[in-house]
Write a protein that holds these residues in place. Structure first.
Motif: not given
Ligand code: HEM
Length: 566
Positions: A125, A144, A326-327, A331, A335, A403, A407, A451, A494, A497-498, A501
């Motif tokens: 994803m 989720f 990816t997760f 993820g 965190t 963190p 982007s 960001i 972020s 839609p992106r 999750i």
């Molecule tokens: C403090 C913890 C977290 C932060 C700061 C964070 C931050 C972000 C950010 C900024 C994006 C967008 C990235 C971009 O556009 O380039 C993103 C996307 C994503 N994150 Fe997190 N994340 C965190 C935790 C998690 C966890 C726990 C999971 C899941 C298991 C997760 C799964 C994802 C996924 C799958 C995407 C892609 C979503 C998409 O493109 O539709 N993240 N995250």
């Protein structure tokens, strides 16, 4: 034979000439045609320009850069990527940013970053675009939901308690006397704990990372992320590989070979887990039952086999594996770094730490957490989740040290982007020629989404924006209430839609781990070590001068004994 050799020679010459012509076009013609160049911005070199990347991406420099940009050039700035055809719009304008993040059909992740991510963890994803991304997000979203995330609470608490006991055991073994502390690299321990949560929550798999770090699959993930990401060396080869990935295929270096070895392990072990899970689901179906697995993989398999999902929307086993990867990638370290940085600021601000501990203890049960029933843990979490100061501390750390530092998006077609206030268009020698009310963004332009820059913007958050002040959240300036962003007006997760999750999951992890750690330990900085920050995909802590040893944050951890403890 001779005519064949001649034909082959002339074909090679023609190809070489076409390549040279294309490169000349990219270097001399294409950049001049991009109107983005007329926006104000820092001076740039003609060919290899690495300074702009350093100014905007290095967290030691980037907040100053963002502030200088706003003061000198405004909120929409022209910057350069490393090569002449890499033209970028750096935006700190909330209106522009919102437009870019919401219009995902126009603004996609650029191919160099998608290639980097998918080369590592497959096209899950995080790197998929268009219909493929929609399909993946649709299948994953139910996993989720609020309810599914709540089901994780007892698991997270059990991992928190395990970590607490492990630290106590280490201190006992080291002969630490009552009232004394011991130095722990909290960055590594937070990472071990979040890997354990993600193993269980993600695919019902015990890494046992808090106990030992020798699990084959754990090692493959940790080593792969550490080698390919946080120990990555900047240099000419990295820049070349970014634009010409074939170099890595033809001349693999040590890193490439090592990553490929890790990928083989992941495909074998995690691939088997997917097959086992499918078998369990099929066995349950034969018995007329529904498989009750609550991990993300089971929930995705369930949503992937839903009768109302058209066959062309279903994910293949490879897609599922890519998303598990990816997760693990998106993820765990995100965190754990959020937890690490929170413990760091609490160590730097002991009065905040004491205040937080007092609030957490006000809801702490007398009985140890591991003696509570799952229902009792759920109601304890409900009380913790409602604590206002804990919420403020987490919001503030996630704002101050997000963190994910920044982007990038790429315009996949020409677009016209709105701005919040008119901006100046200049000639190449800096003469202002007109005021513009929108920006023409041609196809191929990169948009830099800062960001961290956005979260630290003094124009929006006020003069104290760079300070750690959890109380700011009780009285936010009007300027930021309207801002885009998924989590409390910040861009940490972020927006659009992106957006992330996994936000709910990470907030549950942060609150639960902080509860257990802060009510059982006191944290203080290690005066012998200087901590620095580096942005290697994520903003990581390093011991000054030891960046090549990997991320680290040593803190002095002292057991905290509750006054009401018998
Ligand atoms: C403090 C913890 C977290 C932060 C700061 C964070 C931050 C972000 C950010 C900024 C994006 C967008 C990235 C971009 O556009 O380039 C993103 C996307 C994503 N994150 Fe997190 N994340 C965190 C935790 C998690 C966890 C726990 C999971 C899941 C298991 C997760 C799964 C994802 C996924 C799958 C995407 C892609 C979503 C998409 O493109 O539709 N993240 N995250």
């Amino acid at each position: 034979m001779e005519s064949f050799t001649l034909a082959a020679l002339s074909l090679t010459t023609a190809c070489a000439a076409a390549l040279v012509a294309y490169l000349l076009y990219l270097c001399f013609v294409y950049p001049l045609r991009n109107p983005i160049r007329q926006l104000p911005g820092p001076p740039s070199k003609w060919f290899l320009e690495l300074r702009h990347m350093y100014m905007t991406m290095d967290p030691r420099r980037s907040p100053h850069t963002a502030a200088e940009f706003v003061e000198k050039y405004g909120r929409n700035v022209y910057i350069r990527g490393p090569v002449p055809w890499d033209q970028r719009l750096f935006t700190l304008d909330p209106v522009t940013m919102n437009h870019v993040l919401q219009h995902t059909a126009i603004y996609e992740k650029p191919w160099p970053s998608r290639r980097l991510i998918s080369g590592l963890i497959g096209a899950g994803m995080l790197s998929a675009e268009g219909q493929m991304h929609k399909r993946q997000r649709r299948v994953a979203t139910p996993a989720f939901s609020l309810n599914e995330m709540r089901a994780l609470i007892p698991l997270v608490f059990s991992k928190g308690t395990e970590l607490q006991k492990k630290w106590m055991e280490i201190m006992r073994d080291a002969g630490v006397k009552p009232g004394q502390g011991h130095v722990f690299n909290v960055c590594s321990w937070a990472s071990r704990a979040t890997f354990d949560v993600m193993g269980s929550a993600g695919f019902d798999y015990e890494f046992n990372a808090i106990q030992k770090e020798d699990n084959e699959l754990l090692r493959a993930y940790v080593d792969m992320f550490e080698t390919a990401v946080s120990k990555q060396k900047a240099g000419l080869r990295s820049v070349l590989v970014m634009y010409l990935p074939i170099i890595d295929k033809i001349f693999p270096n040590e890193t490439t070979r090592f990553v490929s070895k890790c990928q083989t392990v992941i495909e074998r072990v995690a691939g088997t887990l997917i097959q086992e899970k499918k078998r369990k689901m099929a066995d349950a179906a034969v018995k007329g039952q529904v498989y009750q697995g609550k991990d993300l993989l089971s929930l995705m398999l369930k949503s992937n086999s839903a009768v109302d999902l058209p066959p062309d929307q279903r994910l293949s086993d490879q897609d599922l594996l890519n998303n598990i990867n990816t997760f693990m990638f998106a993820g765990t370290d995100t965190t754990s770094l959020a937890l690490t940085w929170t413990l760091y600021v609490l160590a730097l601000y002991p009065h905040v730490q004491d205040r937080l501990r007092a609030e957490l203890l006000s809801v702490a049960p007398i009985a140890p957490i591991d003696t509570l029933t799952p229902e009792e843990v759920q109601s304890l979490y409900a009380e913790i989740a409602a604590l206002p100061f804990l919420e403020n501390v987490i919001r503030e750390t996630l704002r101050l040290i997000p963190p994910v530092h920044s982007s990038i998006r790429e315009a996949t077609r020409d677009d016209v982007v709105p701005v919040s206030a008119p901006l100046k268009r200049t000639t190449p020698n800096g003469r202002v020629v007109e005021q513009v009310h929108q920006i023409v963004v041609p196809k191929g332009t990169f948009i830099h989404v800062p960001i961290e820059g956005f979260n630290l913007d003094k124009g929006l958050w006020g003069e104290t924006a760079w300070k750690f002040d959890p109380d700011r959240w009780d009285n936010l300036p009007e300027t930021i209430k309207e801002l885009p962003g998924l989590y409390q007006h910040t861009l940490t997760f972020s927006a659009g839609p992106r957006a992330c999750i996994g936000m709910r999951m990470s907030v549950i992890e942060l609150k639960s781990f902080l509860f257990t750690l802060v009510t059982n330990f006191k944290f203080a900085p290690d005066p012998t070590q200087k901590i620095g920050k580096a942005n290697v995909i994520l903003t990581r802590p390093y011991v000054a001068g030891k960046q090549n040893e990997g991320s680290a944050l040593p803190l002095i951890v002292t057991p905290y004994v509750r006054e009401d403890a018998s």
